[in-house]
Design a protein around this motif. Structure first.
Motif, PDB file in Angstrom:
ATOM      1  N   ASP A  29      18.089 -33.155  48.222  1.00 42.22           N
ATOM      2  CA  ASP A  29      18.692 -31.864  48.556  1.00 42.22           C
ATOM      3  C   ASP A  29      20.173 -31.989  48.899  1.00 42.22           C
ATOM      4  N   ALA A  30      20.536 -32.968  49.703  1.00 43.27           N
ATOM      5  CA  ALA A  30      21.939 -33.121  50.112  1.00 43.27           C
ATOM      6  C   ALA A  30      22.823 -33.412  48.900  1.00 43.27           C
ATOM      7  N   ARG A  31      22.336 -34.239  47.990  1.00 44.84           N
ATOM      8  CA  ARG A  31      23.121 -34.557  46.799  1.00 44.84           C
ATOM      9  C   ARG A  31      23.308 -33.326  45.913  1.00 44.84           C
ATOM     10  N   VAL A  32      22.270 -32.499  45.797  1.00 45.74           N
ATOM     11  CA  VAL A  32      22.362 -31.290  44.983  1.00 45.74           C
ATOM     12  C   VAL A  32      23.382 -30.323  45.581  1.00 45.74           C
ATOM     13  N   VAL A  33      23.365 -30.150  46.897  1.00 45.28           N
ATOM     14  CA  VAL A  33      24.324 -29.254  47.551  1.00 45.28           C
ATOM     15  C   VAL A  33      25.745 -29.773  47.363  1.00 45.28           C
ATOM     16  N   ARG A  34      25.938 -31.088  47.496  1.00 42.25           N
ATOM     17  CA  ARG A  34      27.257 -31.684  47.314  1.00 42.25           C
ATOM     18  C   ARG A  34      27.753 -31.485  45.879  1.00 42.25           C
ATOM     19  N   GLU A  35      26.874 -31.670  44.886  1.00 41.65           N
ATOM     20  CA  GLU A  35      27.272 -31.492  43.494  1.00 41.65           C
ATOM     21  C   GLU A  35      27.572 -30.033  43.184  1.00 41.65           C
ATOM     22  N   LEU A  36      26.830 -29.110  43.778  1.00 44.79           N
ATOM     23  CA  LEU A  36      27.100 -27.692  43.577  1.00 44.79           C
ATOM     24  C   LEU A  36      28.458 -27.317  44.149  1.00 44.79           C
ATOM     25  N   ARG A  37      28.783 -27.841  45.332  1.00 45.24           N
ATOM     26  CA  ARG A  37      30.088 -27.569  45.939  1.00 45.24           C
ATOM     27  C   ARG A  37      31.214 -28.102  45.060  1.00 45.24           C
ATOM     28  N   GLU A  38      31.050 -29.307  44.530  1.00 44.31           N
ATOM     29  CA  GLU A  38      32.071 -29.875  43.652  1.00 44.31           C
ATOM     30  C   GLU A  38      32.213 -29.072  42.360  1.00 44.31           C
ATOM     31  N   TYR A  39      31.094 -28.598  41.825  1.00 50.28           N
ATOM     32  CA  TYR A  39      31.134 -27.799  40.598  1.00 50.28           C
ATOM     33  C   TYR A  39      31.878 -26.485  40.843  1.00 50.28           C
ATOM     34  N   ARG A  40      31.618 -25.848  41.989  1.00 49.32           N
ATOM     35  CA  ARG A  40      32.304 -24.587  42.299  1.00 49.32           C
ATOM     36  C   ARG A  40      33.799 -24.810  42.494  1.00 49.32           C
ATOM     37  N   ARG A  41      34.181 -25.922  43.106  1.00 51.55           N
ATOM     38  CA  ARG A  41      35.611 -26.239  43.248  1.00 51.55           C
ATOM     39  C   ARG A  41      36.253 -26.464  41.885  1.00 51.55           C
ATOM     40  N   PHE A  42      35.550 -27.162  41.019  1.00 51.31           N
ATOM     41  CA  PHE A  42      36.045 -27.422  39.668  1.00 51.31           C
ATOM     42  C   PHE A  42      36.251 -26.112  38.913  1.00 51.31           C
ATOM     43  N   ARG A  43      35.267 -25.206  39.002  1.00 50.57           N
ATOM     44  CA  ARG A  43      35.379 -23.915  38.320  1.00 50.57           C
ATOM     45  C   ARG A  43      36.548 -23.101  38.894  1.00 50.57           C
ATOM     46  N   ALA A  44      36.783 -23.191  40.189  1.00 50.72           N
ATOM     47  CA  ALA A  44      37.896 -22.473  40.799  1.00 50.72           C
ATOM     48  C   ALA A  44      39.228 -22.981  40.267  1.00 50.72           C
ATOM     49  N   VAL A  45      39.355 -24.278  40.113  1.00 50.09           N
ATOM     50  CA  VAL A  45      40.595 -24.854  39.589  1.00 50.09           C
ATOM     51  C   VAL A  45      40.815 -24.410  38.148  1.00 50.09           C
ATOM     52  N   LEU A  46      39.757 -24.403  37.351  1.00 50.39           N
ATOM     53  CA  LEU A  46      39.890 -23.957  35.969  1.00 50.39           C
ATOM     54  C   LEU A  46      40.293 -22.488  35.878  1.00 50.39           C
ATOM     55  N   ALA A  47      39.854 -21.685  36.836  1.00 50.93           N
ATOM     56  CA  ALA A  47      40.182 -20.261  36.844  1.00 50.93           C
ATOM     57  C   ALA A  47      41.546 -19.976  37.478  1.00 50.93           C
ATOM     58  N   GLY A  48      42.200 -21.015  38.009  1.00 52.44           N
ATOM     59  CA  GLY A  48      43.517 -20.839  38.603  1.00 52.44           C
ATOM     60  C   GLY A  48      43.488 -20.393  40.046  1.00 52.44           C
ATOM     61  N   ARG A  49      42.358 -20.557  40.713  1.00 53.74           N
ATOM     62  CA  ARG A  49      42.241 -20.200  42.120  1.00 53.74           C
ATOM     63  C   ARG A  49      42.317 -21.469  42.956  1.00 53.74           C
ATOM     64  N   PRO A  50      42.671 -21.339  44.251  1.00 51.39           N
ATOM     65  CA  PRO A  50      42.680 -22.533  45.102  1.00 51.39           C
ATOM     66  C   PRO A  50      41.264 -23.090  45.243  1.00 51.39           C
TER      67      PRO A  50
END
Length: 70
Positions: A29-50
């Motif tokens: 569970d902890a690894r899945v939450v960590r990977e989801l957080r990293e994925y959301r940060r990655f998507r934010a960078v691609l969209a030009g958001r902080p």
């Protein structure tokens, strides 16, 4: 059938057949939450958001929208 009962059944079946036992529920569970957080940060960078501090920034903006004393 509950999650625990299914896990016990799968464990019994795996031991009987000689295959690897499946991981216990909640093991990753902890690894899945960590990977989801990293994925959301990655998507934010691609969209030009902080990538960091977005929620805190929005809350700060929302809380300081009204003048004090109202």
């Amino acid at each position: 059938m509950s999650l625990t009962q299914q896990h016990l059944l799968d464990t019994h079946r795996a031991r009987h057949l000689g295959t690897p036992v499946p991981p216990a529920p909640g093991t990753h569970d902890a690894r899945v939450v960590r990977e989801l957080r990293e994925y959301r940060r990655f998507r934010a960078v691609l969209a030009g958001r902080p990538a960091r501090g977005r929620i805190r920034h929005v809350l700060h903006r929302w809380l300081h929208r009204w003048p004090a004393g109202c």
